[in-house]
Design a protein around this motif. Structure first.
Motif, PDB file in Angstrom:
ATOM      1  N   LEU A 242       0.869  -1.661  -0.094  1.00 25.75           N
ATOM      2  CA  LEU A 242       0.143   0.470   0.196  1.00 25.75           C
ATOM      3  C   LEU A 242       0.543   1.129   0.332  1.00 25.75           C
ATOM      4  O   LEU A 242       0.734   1.646  -0.981  1.00 25.75           O
ATOM      5  CB  LEU A 242      -0.981  -0.353   1.520  1.00 25.75           C
ATOM      6  CG  LEU A 242      -1.826  -1.445   0.937  1.00 25.75           C
ATOM      7  CD1 LEU A 242      -3.014  -1.216   2.160  1.00 25.75           C
ATOM      8  CD2 LEU A 242      -2.824  -1.016   0.171  1.00 25.75           C
ATOM      9  N   TRP A 243       1.987   1.095   1.066  1.00 28.98           N
ATOM     10  CA  TRP A 243       2.742   2.118   0.764  1.00 28.98           C
ATOM     11  C   TRP A 243       3.386   2.899  -0.304  1.00 28.98           C
ATOM     12  O   TRP A 243       3.796   3.549  -0.762  1.00 28.98           O
ATOM     13  CB  TRP A 243       3.612   2.063   2.187  1.00 28.98           C
ATOM     14  CG  TRP A 243       4.536   3.353   2.802  1.00 28.98           C
ATOM     15  CD1 TRP A 243       5.736   4.153   2.442  1.00 28.98           C
ATOM     16  CD2 TRP A 243       3.886   3.721   3.028  1.00 28.98           C
ATOM     17  NE1 TRP A 243       5.434   5.203   2.831  1.00 28.98           N
ATOM     18  CE2 TRP A 243       4.327   5.590   3.946  1.00 28.98           C
ATOM     19  CE3 TRP A 243       2.459   4.471   4.279  1.00 28.98           C
ATOM     20  CZ2 TRP A 243       5.053   6.589   4.067  1.00 28.98           C
ATOM     21  CZ3 TRP A 243       2.731   5.641   4.904  1.00 28.98           C
ATOM     22  CH2 TRP A 243       3.519   7.162   5.127  1.00 28.98           C
ATOM     23  N   GLN A 244       4.221   1.236  -1.257  1.00 28.02           N
ATOM     24  CA  GLN A 244       4.984   1.357  -2.004  1.00 28.02           C
ATOM     25  C   GLN A 244       3.858   2.211  -3.306  1.00 28.02           C
ATOM     26  O   GLN A 244       4.033   3.170  -4.081  1.00 28.02           O
ATOM     27  CB  GLN A 244       5.767   0.523  -2.160  1.00 28.02           C
ATOM     28  CG  GLN A 244       7.078   0.618  -1.489  1.00 28.02           C
ATOM     29  CD  GLN A 244       7.247  -1.286  -1.919  1.00 28.02           C
ATOM     30  OE1 GLN A 244       6.303  -1.845  -2.617  1.00 28.02           O
ATOM     31  NE2 GLN A 244       8.393  -1.191  -1.479  1.00 28.02           N
ATOM     32  N   ASP A 245       3.105   1.610  -3.558  1.00 30.63           N
ATOM     33  CA  ASP A 245       1.694   2.027  -4.420  1.00 30.63           C
ATOM     34  C   ASP A 245       1.234   3.372  -4.131  1.00 30.63           C
ATOM     35  O   ASP A 245       1.251   3.829  -5.538  1.00 30.63           O
ATOM     36  CB  ASP A 245       0.866   0.543  -4.826  1.00 30.63           C
ATOM     37  CG  ASP A 245       0.437  -0.152  -4.932  1.00 30.63           C
ATOM     38  OD1 ASP A 245       1.807  -0.575  -5.218  1.00 30.63           O
ATOM     39  OD2 ASP A 245      -0.227  -0.911  -4.459  1.00 30.63           O
ATOM     40  N   GLN A 246       1.069   3.797  -3.195  1.00 30.94           N
ATOM     41  CA  GLN A 246       0.751   5.702  -2.699  1.00 30.94           C
ATOM     42  C   GLN A 246       2.029   6.119  -3.782  1.00 30.94           C
ATOM     43  O   GLN A 246       1.866   7.397  -3.711  1.00 30.94           O
ATOM     44  CB  GLN A 246       0.059   5.426  -1.927  1.00 30.94           C
ATOM     45  CG  GLN A 246      -0.040   7.368  -0.997  1.00 30.94           C
ATOM     46  CD  GLN A 246      -1.970   7.587  -2.270  1.00 30.94           C
ATOM     47  OE1 GLN A 246      -2.250   6.721  -2.279  1.00 30.94           O
ATOM     48  NE2 GLN A 246      -1.699   8.380  -2.835  1.00 30.94           N
ATOM     49  N   ALA A 247       3.115   5.922  -3.115  1.00 29.75           N
ATOM     50  CA  ALA A 247       4.652   6.864  -3.188  1.00 29.75           C
ATOM     51  C   ALA A 247       4.490   6.363  -4.594  1.00 29.75           C
ATOM     52  O   ALA A 247       4.465   7.984  -5.247  1.00 29.75           O
ATOM     53  CB  ALA A 247       5.428   5.833  -2.694  1.00 29.75           C
ATOM     54  N   ASN A 248       4.335   5.686  -5.411  1.00 26.48           N
ATOM     55  CA  ASN A 248       4.679   6.261  -7.101  1.00 26.48           C
ATOM     56  C   ASN A 248       3.108   6.837  -8.096  1.00 26.48           C
ATOM     57  O   ASN A 248       3.748   7.297  -8.519  1.00 26.48           O
ATOM     58  CB  ASN A 248       3.978   4.804  -7.519  1.00 26.48           C
ATOM     59  CG  ASN A 248       5.430   3.288  -7.383  1.00 26.48           C
ATOM     60  OD1 ASN A 248       6.774   3.995  -6.972  1.00 26.48           O
ATOM     61  ND2 ASN A 248       5.102   1.997  -7.193  1.00 26.48           N
ATOM     62  N   ILE A 249       1.884   6.551  -6.857  1.00 27.62           N
ATOM     63  CA  ILE A 249       0.587   7.625  -7.705  1.00 27.62           C
ATOM     64  C   ILE A 249       0.719   8.709  -6.646  1.00 27.62           C
ATOM     65  O   ILE A 249       0.881   9.700  -7.773  1.00 27.62           O
ATOM     66  CB  ILE A 249      -0.585   6.575  -6.821  1.00 27.62           C
ATOM     67  CG1 ILE A 249      -0.594   5.319  -7.562  1.00 27.62           C
ATOM     68  CG2 ILE A 249      -1.813   7.622  -7.311  1.00 27.62           C
ATOM     69  CD1 ILE A 249      -1.713   4.919  -7.725  1.00 27.62           C
ATOM     70  N   ASP A 250       0.764   9.080  -5.963  1.00 30.95           N
ATOM     71  CA  ASP A 250       1.081  10.802  -4.945  1.00 30.95           C
ATOM     72  C   ASP A 250       1.423  10.400  -3.969  1.00 30.95           C
ATOM     73  O   ASP A 250       1.429  10.192  -2.753  1.00 30.95           O
ATOM     74  CB  ASP A 250      -0.479  10.454  -5.339  1.00 30.95           C
ATOM     75  CG  ASP A 250      -0.592  12.449  -4.959  1.00 30.95           C
ATOM     76  OD1 ASP A 250       0.556  13.552  -4.572  1.00 30.95           O
ATOM     77  OD2 ASP A 250      -1.421  13.205  -4.976  1.00 30.95           O
ATOM     78  N   GLY A 251       3.009  10.800  -4.243  1.00 35.83           N
ATOM     79  CA  GLY A 251       3.755  11.284  -2.648  1.00 35.83           C
ATOM     80  C   GLY A 251       3.747  11.779  -1.806  1.00 35.83           C
ATOM     81  O   GLY A 251       4.056  12.099  -0.531  1.00 35.83           O
TER      82      GLY A 251
END
Length: 1110
Positions: free
Chosen positions: A51-60
């Protein structure tokens, strides 16, 4: 916890985190069996990472410290009891912490959290200090721990790790925690662990010294850091490390030293404070060391003490200059240049060793690729004392080179040679001219070469492909371009010394300017004539290599400028002329009797080829002096010299404009013949000279034979003087054999006009049958001849007037008119005068023999004196010579038949020679004499047959039969069980049987059964020496019957001896049938050697098949 007033994406992401954090918190707090719950916990932690990596890739941008704190809350409970959870859970938490640090706490990190995370990660990686580890930490967990630790150091505020005048407890604890983390990093660097973990630990150290700005804090870490990195970079650990680890450690050590001890960082303490004494400085150092936990005071005394310790560490690190990896050497070169540039004053004590190492690693190609970077030449231009250090180091290297050459480590030798080369290039670029350095370089090079030659082991030639070289074949003298385009090395020729040899050649080619090289070469030439042994070889080789280098440089300069007016080429040509003169003297002095170092002669060959390559066609006059000595090396016992001579001949041919070595030798054959004649006349003959003469004769062919009369005469003289030396005589006769071989191929052997050469053929022919008309014609001719004889007898009534006063026959008087007047006085003029004139006109004077024919005649006549030599190989070669020359001399019977009469006694006795191959050669020689002399040998063979020849043939046949099992080739008849008669001759009709006609009562088939009794052992016996002699005897009998008139009794005996082998010797059978075919047929029939023939058919008659008496 995030507020409800957050934006939509943040709220949605928080809800996703909540779905994983809440179960994870409950599991961490309420779990009773943490080992069993580790799988569920690992699953939730992996979900949080995703979840954290995906959100960082989408909108950090929505990720901040608050969300990181929310996620860290359940993790803190697990970390408190991390020893009870599985290591995979701990590893996943460390990975999640790295994501939280990089995307959550990157904006704001509290000192307490930074301190806690430092301690936590240090404990996970290194365990509790002073306590044994409760369980092993996987390498994957350690790797993730260092990555997370590096990320944590990267986001820390530098102000959190700096000493203030009055530091707080948090600052002290933070610096202490950082110090413990650095210790953990350094421990991993020195441990035997996976290279990836070492690289991450080194990267963490680099992050520490790059992030922390307080020099006082870094000064605390400096001793341990330098010690640990130096330990990894110095033996023995450096041999166990991968090159990427060594490169990373060098780069990190350079960063550490330049960050803490850079001249700009310590410029305020480079000089001692006013009034400070040495005792006070030592006291300050002791006080600073004793004060634990307090920031050190960076003073001049501290700098001096630190620099001394750094010098010790660098002396071990700089041993990497002998590392095999080019990447490590380049990294070490950058390390030295960086410290010399940035720590020039602070590390002044280490300046000499750094400059020396940088000079050793100074690569011209690498320097040109990094033109924008600072080089050693740039630093030497800025700091004069650095230039003096370079000159001193270069002088020490030059004077110590002979000592280094005694080492068994080839890598050390190569590095020393390469260092001198690079130092000399730098000195030349900076115009550091020194006469003392030039003089010492010459002596050092010569002594080094001598040391290398004495210390090198002779190369072992596994396969000598030139050991049995045929000097007469073009394919052996002319090789492909790449095979013999260059010489094999004369010195340091072993494969292990190839790199050392290449480094020495590079040093010689690039040391100093062209004028300096000429001066050095002249200095070497003065030693060449006054020294001997290895010293002479070393000086000679160095002088040649130096002059080659000067010509290479001169050629490059001549392409751009005309420098002939400067006079340098004059000294260059004088030096090379002196070198060439010495080389020609070495080649001319070559002798098999005097032992000479082959390397000296090999260098002389190279000098000659180099001179030819420069002079091109102008070198042709020099061939008068050098061509023959070079060709003599083709027969040398040293394989290296043979290969050198072939290479030299190929180079001479190419340089002088010849298409091949054969053309070179043929075109200069007169020079070589003169040289050989002079040596033969002075009895200076060696095996090499006879080989060269043989090669030259075979290459030039028959056209040289007429001009070898002086050489052959000298050989005859040598044979008379040294006939008691079989080996020497054999070498001389090898030359004569080649003369014969080429002479018989000449078109001018007998007569000047080939069209008038007589053709003789003594081979017997079968009488031609012309039937009844032929018989009638023969009877008519006989009657007519009888009638004419009777008439001549009746008419011959002239009175005999006495013996004539002048010889009869045309051409015996001075003039035809005088002959006619004398004949008129002595005899009547019954015969017409026209007939006399016709006889006198047809008598043409015989032309004299050609020089080639005369030469071959003398050689054949000479063989009679040496056919009794104790050396069997010589006897065999002489018999072969007789076989070769006889067909060429046979057409002139008036000259050939006396020669046959001369050599007959010694040749016929060679049939009884104890060596089988000599007896075989004697059979062939006698066969050649039979073909050339014909019926002239009839009475001789008749006499020899009755005396010993028949007995010898029977003995040879008996020996052959014994060798083949006692019955091979003999037809023996016996009656089979079915009434048939079997014999040992022939090939079976079926299963080894053959049927011949017999009386009808002897077998059901009406024939005689011949059964082969030849076994495998008998077939093998056909290759024994006895069988080979028997085959040669059969060939001799064939030639006797074919060319010589034999008596009937002798013919019958020969037929009886060979009838058993006639079925498989077609030529012998044809020869016998030519003389008496009926006798051959009858002999074969009596012995069952004929197959079943067809019965004749005639009207009124009936023919019956005859049988064989049993």
């Amino acid at each position: 916890m995030p507020s409800s007033t957050s934006s939509g994406p943040r709220t949605a992401f928080f809800q996703q985190l909540k779905q994983a954090c809440v179960p994870l918190s409950q599991l961490a707090i309420r779990s009773q069996d943490k080992t069993a719950d580790s799988r569920e916990a690992l699953k939730l932690i992996e979900l949080l990472i995703t979840l954290w990596q995906d959100q960082a890739n989408i909108d950090g941008s929505i990720l901040d410290d608050k969300l990181a704190d929310y996620v860290f809350f359940p993790l803190s409970y697990i970390l408190r009891s991390r020893d009870q959870w599985s290591m995979r859970v701990v590893e996943a938490i460390v990975r999640l912490l790295r994501e939280l640090i990089q995307h959550g706490w990157k904006v704001k990190t509290s000192p307490e959290l930074f301190q806690q995370l430092l301690i936590l990660l240090s404990l996970i990686i290194g365990g509790v200090p002073g306590e044994a580890a409760q369980r092993d930490v996987p390498e994957e967990t350690t790797l993730e721990g260092f990555r997370t630790l590096g990320a944590l150091i990267g986001v820390v505020d530098p102000s959190l790790v700096s000493w203030r005048q009055e530091p707080s407890d948090v600052e002290k604890k933070t610096i202490s925690a950082l110090g413990h983390a650095v210790t953990v990093m350094l421990d991993v660097v020195t441990e035997d662990i996976a290279p990836l973990i070492q690289l991450e630990a080194v990267q963490c150290i680099r992050d520490v010294f790059g992030k922390v700005k307080d020099n006082a804090v870094l000064a605390q870490f400096l001793p341990g850091t330098v010690s640990s990195l130096g330990k990894r970079l110095s033996p023995p650990l450096e041999k166990q490390s991968q090159k990427r680890v060594l490169v990373s450690c060098l780069e990190t050590l350079q960063l550490v030293l330049t960050t803490v001890l850079g001249d700009l960082k310590v410029r305020s303490i480079l000089k001692p404070a006013e009034g400070q004494t040495e005792e006070v400085a030592q006291t300050e150092i002791a006080t600073e060391t004793a004060a634990s936990g307090s920031p050190p005071k960076l003073t001049h005394s501290w700098l001096k003490a630190t620099a001394a310790q750094i010098k010790i560490a660098l002396s071990a690190v700089l041993k990497l200059r002998s590392h095999d990896s080019e990447d490590v050497q380049n990294a070490l070169h950058r390390f030295c240049i960086g410290l010399l540039g940035e720590c020039h004053l602070s590390l002044a004590d280490s300046q000499s060793v750094l400059a020396e190492t940088a000079l050793m690693l100074e690569d011209e190609d690498t320097t040109q690729a990094r033109r924008l970077e600072t080089s050693l030449q740039d630093l030497a231009s800025i700091y004069p004392e650095l230039a003096d250090g370079i000159k001193s180091a270069l002088y020490n290297w030059v004077t110590g080179l002979p000592r280094v050459m005694q080492s068994n480590n080839e890598r050390t030798k190569q590095l020393a040679i390469r260092s001198i080369l690079r130092g000399s290039r730098l000195a030349a670029a900076m115009q550091m001219d020194s006469s003392m350095l030039g003089d010492s370089l010459g002596d050092s090079l010569r002594d080094s070469i001598v040391t290398l030659i004495k210390g090198s082991k002779p190369s072992k030639v596994m396969v000598d492909d030139l050991a049995a070289v045929d000097l007469s074949q073009n394919t052996d003298l002319v090789k492909s371009g790449t095979e013999l385009a260059t010489y094999n090395p004369v010195i340091l020729d072993s494969e292990g010394q190839r790199t050392t040899r290449r480094e020495i050649a590079s040093l010689i080619s690039n040391v100093g300017s062209s004028s300096q090289q000429v001066k050095l070469a002249t200095f070497m030439l003065s030693h060449v004539r006054d020294s001997e042994g290895v010293d002479q070889v070393a000086s000679y080789w160095l002088a040649f290599e130096l002059l080659k280098a000067t010509y290479a440089q001169t050629s490059d300069m001549d392409d751009m400028f005309d420098l002939s007016s400067l006079g340098e080429s004059k000294f260059q040509d004088q030096a090379f002329q002196e070198l060439y003169d010495f080389s020609t003297s070495v080649l001319s002095a070559h002798s098999d009797a005097v032992e000479t170092d082959w390397r000296l002669e090999a260098i002389a060959l190279e000098v000659t080829a180099f001179a030819a390559s420069r002079m091109k066609l102008d070198f042709r006059p020099e061939l008068i002096d050098v061509l023959y000595p070079i060709t003599t090396f083709l027969g040398s016992d040293t394989p290296q010299l043979r290969r050198h001579s072939i290479t030299t001949l190929n180079m001479l041919a190419a340089s002088c404009g010849y298409s091949s070595v054969s053309d070179l030798i043929v075109d200069n054959a007169d020079y070589m013949v003169n040289s050989i004649s002079l040596r033969l006349n002075t009895l200076d003959i060696s095996p090499a000279s006879t080989r060269v003469l043989t090669m030259m004769i075979r290459l030039t062919g028959p056209k040289l034979i007429p001009f070898l009369d002086d050489v052959v005469a000298a050989i005859f003289a040598a044979l008379d003087n040294y006939h008691g030396y079989p080996v020497f005589v054999e070498s001389l006769f090898s030359v004569l054999s080649e003369v014969v071989t080429q002479g018989v191929n000449s078109d001018m052997v007998l007569l000047e006009d080939k069209s008038t050469r007589p053709t003789l053929n003594h081979k017997k022919r079968k009488p031609s049958s012309t039937g009844i008309p032929g018989i009638s014609e023969a009877i008519d001719k006989h009657l007519e001849r009888t009638k004419r004889t009777k008439l001549e007898t009746d008419d011959n009534t002239e009175e005999i007037t006495g013996h004539p006063a002048e010889p009869w026959g045309p051409g015996k008087s001075k003039t035809p008119n005088e002959a006619e007047s004398l004949l008129d006085k002595l005899t009547s003029t019954d015969q017409p005068q026209e007939e006399e004139q016709e006889d006198s006109s047809t008598a043409v004077e015989k032309p004299p023999p050609t020089p080639t024919y005369t030469l071959l005649t003398r050689i054949l006549s000479l063989t009679q004196h040496y056919l009794t030599s104790p050396t069997p190989t010589l006897r065999k070669s002489l018999l072969d010579l007789v076989s070769t020359v006889s067909p060429a001399l046979a057409p002139d019977e008036n000259a050939f038949l006396p020669l046959v009469h001369t050599v007959w006694p010694v040749v016929i006795t060679r049939l009884q020679d104890p060596e089988p191959y000599v007896a075989i050669a004697a059979c062939k020689a006698l066969g050649a004499l039979c073909a050339g002399a014909g019926d002239f040998l009839g009475s001789r063979f008749k006499t020899e047959w009755g005396d010993s020849l028949a007995k010898w043939v029977k003995k040879v046949k008996g020996d052959a039969l014994k060798a083949r099992g006692g019955s091979s080739g003999r037809a023996t008849s016996s009656r089979s069980s079915g009434g048939a008669i079997t014999t040992g001759l022939g090939v079976g009709k079926k299963d080894g049987e053959l049927v011949i006609p017999i009386r009808s009562g002897l077998s059901e088939n009406g024939g005689l059964v011949l059964q082969s009794t030849t076994s495998s052992s008998e077939l093998q016996g056909r290759f024994t020496q006895a069988s080979q002699v028997w085959e040669a005897a059969l060939g001799l009998l064939r030639d006797i019957v074919s060319y010589v008139k034999v008596e009937d009794e002798m013919f019958d005996e020969i037929l009886g001896l060979v009838v058993d082998v006639l079925p498989r010797h077609k030529e012998l059978r044809e020869a016998l049938e030519t003389v008496n075919s009926d006798a051959v047929w009858l002999a074969l029939y009596e012995r069952g050697g004929l197959g079943e023939g067809e019965l004749p058919v005639m009207e009124g008659f009936e023919f019956v098949r005859l049988g064989v008496a049993v």
